[in-house]
Write an enzyme that holds these catalytic residues in place. Sequence first.
Site, short mmCIF file in Angstrom:
data_model
loop_
_atom_site.label_atom_id
_atom_site.label_comp_id
_atom_site.label_asym_id
_atom_site.label_seq_id
_atom_site.Cartn_x
_atom_site.Cartn_y
_atom_site.Cartn_z
N THR A 138 -7.56 10.41 7.64
CA THR A 138 -6.97 9.07 6.95
C THR A 138 -7.00 8.06 8.06
O THR A 138 -6.38 6.82 7.99
CB THR A 138 -5.62 9.11 6.42
OG1 THR A 138 -4.86 9.89 7.28
CG2 THR A 138 -5.79 10.02 5.22
N LYS A 196 1.00 -1.06 -0.13
CA LYS A 196 -0.08 0.09 -0.09
C LYS A 196 0.81 1.16 0.01
O LYS A 196 1.83 1.31 0.94
CB LYS A 196 -0.78 0.08 1.33
CG LYS A 196 -1.60 -1.11 1.11
CD LYS A 196 -2.85 -1.07 2.43
CE LYS A 196 -2.05 -1.29 3.78
NZ LYS A 196 -2.90 -1.42 4.99
N GLY A 230 -7.99 4.87 9.83
CA GLY A 230 -8.60 3.65 9.39
C GLY A 230 -8.65 3.20 7.79
O GLY A 230 -9.23 2.44 7.38
N THR A 231 -7.70 3.96 7.12
CA THR A 231 -7.68 3.66 5.67
C THR A 231 -7.46 2.12 5.46
O THR A 231 -8.04 1.66 4.54
CB THR A 231 -6.72 4.45 4.90
OG1 THR A 231 -5.44 4.63 5.72
CG2 THR A 231 -7.15 5.99 4.89
N GLY A 232 -6.26 1.74 6.16
CA GLY A 232 -5.97 0.40 5.93
C GLY A 232 -6.85 -0.70 6.26
O GLY A 232 -7.03 -1.67 5.50
N CYS A 233 -7.69 -0.54 7.47
CA CYS A 233 -8.69 -1.42 7.85
C CYS A 233 -9.76 -1.32 6.80
O CYS A 233 -10.46 -2.44 6.17
CB CYS A 233 -9.36 -0.81 9.25
SG CYS A 233 -8.18 -0.80 10.41
N1 LIG Z 1 -3.89 10.82 1.06
C1 LIG Z 1 -4.26 9.68 0.36
N2 LIG Z 1 -5.08 9.88 -0.78
C2 LIG Z 1 -5.54 8.81 -1.66
N3 LIG Z 1 -5.21 7.60 -1.24
C3 LIG Z 1 -4.60 7.14 -0.16
C4 LIG Z 1 -4.25 8.36 0.65
N4 LIG Z 1 -3.65 7.83 2.02
C5 LIG Z 1 -3.72 6.57 1.77
N5 LIG Z 1 -4.18 6.10 0.46
C6 LIG Z 1 -4.78 4.99 -0.14
O1 LIG Z 1 -5.35 4.09 1.09
C7 LIG Z 1 -4.97 2.65 1.25
C8 LIG Z 1 -4.42 2.43 2.37
O2 LIG Z 1 -3.17 2.70 2.30
P1 LIG Z 1 -2.35 3.27 3.53
O3 LIG Z 1 -1.02 3.02 3.27
O4 LIG Z 1 -2.59 4.52 4.21
O5 LIG Z 1 -2.69 2.08 4.57
P2 LIG Z 1 -2.38 2.05 6.08
O6 LIG Z 1 -0.98 2.50 6.46
O7 LIG Z 1 -2.55 0.53 6.57
O8 LIG Z 1 -3.31 2.86 6.91
P3 LIG Z 1 -3.11 3.83 8.35
O9 LIG Z 1 -2.08 4.68 7.77
O10 LIG Z 1 -4.43 4.57 8.38
O11 LIG Z 1 -2.73 2.84 9.14
C9 LIG Z 1 -4.24 2.53 -0.04
O12 LIG Z 1 -5.23 2.13 -1.26
C10 LIG Z 1 -3.63 3.79 -0.37
O13 LIG Z 1 -3.16 4.15 -1.71
C1 LIG Z 2 -8.32 -1.27 16.71
C2 LIG Z 2 -7.75 -0.78 15.49
N1 LIG Z 2 -7.31 -1.73 14.53
C3 LIG Z 2 -6.42 -1.07 13.59
C4 LIG Z 2 -6.13 0.25 13.62
C5 LIG Z 2 -5.09 0.86 12.49
O1 LIG Z 2 -6.13 1.46 11.64
P1 LIG Z 2 -5.64 1.89 10.09
O2 LIG Z 2 -4.31 1.07 9.78
O3 LIG Z 2 -6.53 1.32 9.30
O4 LIG Z 2 -5.44 3.20 10.12
C6 LIG Z 2 -6.55 0.94 14.67
N2 LIG Z 2 -5.97 2.36 14.91
N3 LIG Z 2 -7.35 0.41 15.83
#
Ligand SMILES: Nc1ncnc2c1ncn2[C@@H]1O[C@H](COP(=O)(O)OP(=O)(O)OP(=O)(O)O)[C@@H](O)[C@H]1O
Ligand SMILES: Cc1ncc(COP(=O)(O)O)c(N)n1
Length: 274
Positions: free
Chosen positions: A208, A173, A210-213
């Site tokens: 942003t 990602k 929870g984007t990963g979840c």
């Molecule tokens: N600012 C942004 N604009 C558009 N897409 C984004 C942005 N930030 C993240 N993404 C997309 O969101 C999805 C999750 O990516 P990210 O790398 O943020 O995951 P993550 O690090 O697990 O999430 P978090 O940072 O919330 O823990 C990917 O498809 C990434 O390309």
């Molecule tokens: C309970 C819980 N699980 C996962 C994440 C990470 O979230 P993300 O990587 O989607 O921002 C979080 N902040 N809290």
Amino acid sequence: MLPITLTIAGSDSGGGAGIQADLKTFQELKTFGTSVLTAVTAQNTYGVQAVYALPEDFIVEQLQSIQSDFNVNALKTGMLFSASIIEAVSKQLENVQAPIIVDPVMIAKGGATLLQQEAVDAMITHLFPLATVLTPNIPEAETLTGMKIQTYDDVEQVAKKLLAMGPEVIVMKGGHFAPEQQAAIDHIFFKNGDKLTLSAPRVQTKDTHGTGCTYSAALTAFLAKGLPMKEALIEAKRFIHAAISHGLGIGHGHGPTNHFAYNTKAKVEVEIIE
Ligand SMILES: Nc1ncnc2c1ncn2[C@@H]1O[C@H](COP(=O)(O)OP(=O)(O)OP(=O)(O)O)[C@@H](O)[C@H]1O
Ligand SMILES: Cc1ncc(COP(=O)(O)O)c(N)n1
């Protein structure tokens, strides 16, 4: 029949990440969401204030309740917190036929630990061999392989090392990669050597959380609905992009994404490079 999805993850009291983000996403994508809680966090958009992990046997109990009654079409794992939870959950997933999406959650945005250090090895040993898709962000991929990522070549080398650990698909990602770029680019690598790059405009926002979840939950839902892997990956990118593009302005820190947006707003085109 309504597809059934399952998330094995932690609770985010603030509703933007974890189990809550997963269930909202499952619901928006018209699947029937079920859940197994691994831990409860006291959390808001500022960060994580406290973590309480549930006992392993109670986590297994929840999983057995679901497995003895439902035909789960796809499942994901999120925050697993400890080596003992990972071992217990992995044992229970050994005979699962449905796709397993592993989001190797380690550290929350504010820096709180969601996976203990010694649990990293347990994840590699017990869970990765069962994974269909692994969705690390850049810092997670670095921790899992002990390699540093600075260039695209590094991304590819790291993905190869992760593929050798068992998963069939690695989604590297791009949220944390080259933030000066105008695009948020995800590089995807398949066991058979195929590659897929998905790119969407980078949104300038602090919302942003929870984007990963949300992304891995969307992928789980699309796979549960029977989409082929590449289509599911493309639609999941559309889902997360819509969610990030239309922030809700909730809370005072890193706000949640908008889980309604994929169904209510115009779709952004994702650039697909194969
Ligand atoms: N600012 C942004 N604009 C558009 N897409 C984004 C942005 N930030 C993240 N993404 C997309 O969101 C999805 C999750 O990516 P990210 O790398 O943020 O995951 P993550 O690090 O697990 O999430 P978090 O940072 O919330 O823990 C990917 O498809 C990434 O390309
Ligand atoms: C309970 C819980 N699980 C996962 C994440 C990470 O979230 P993300 O990587 O989607 O921002 C979080 N902040 N809290």
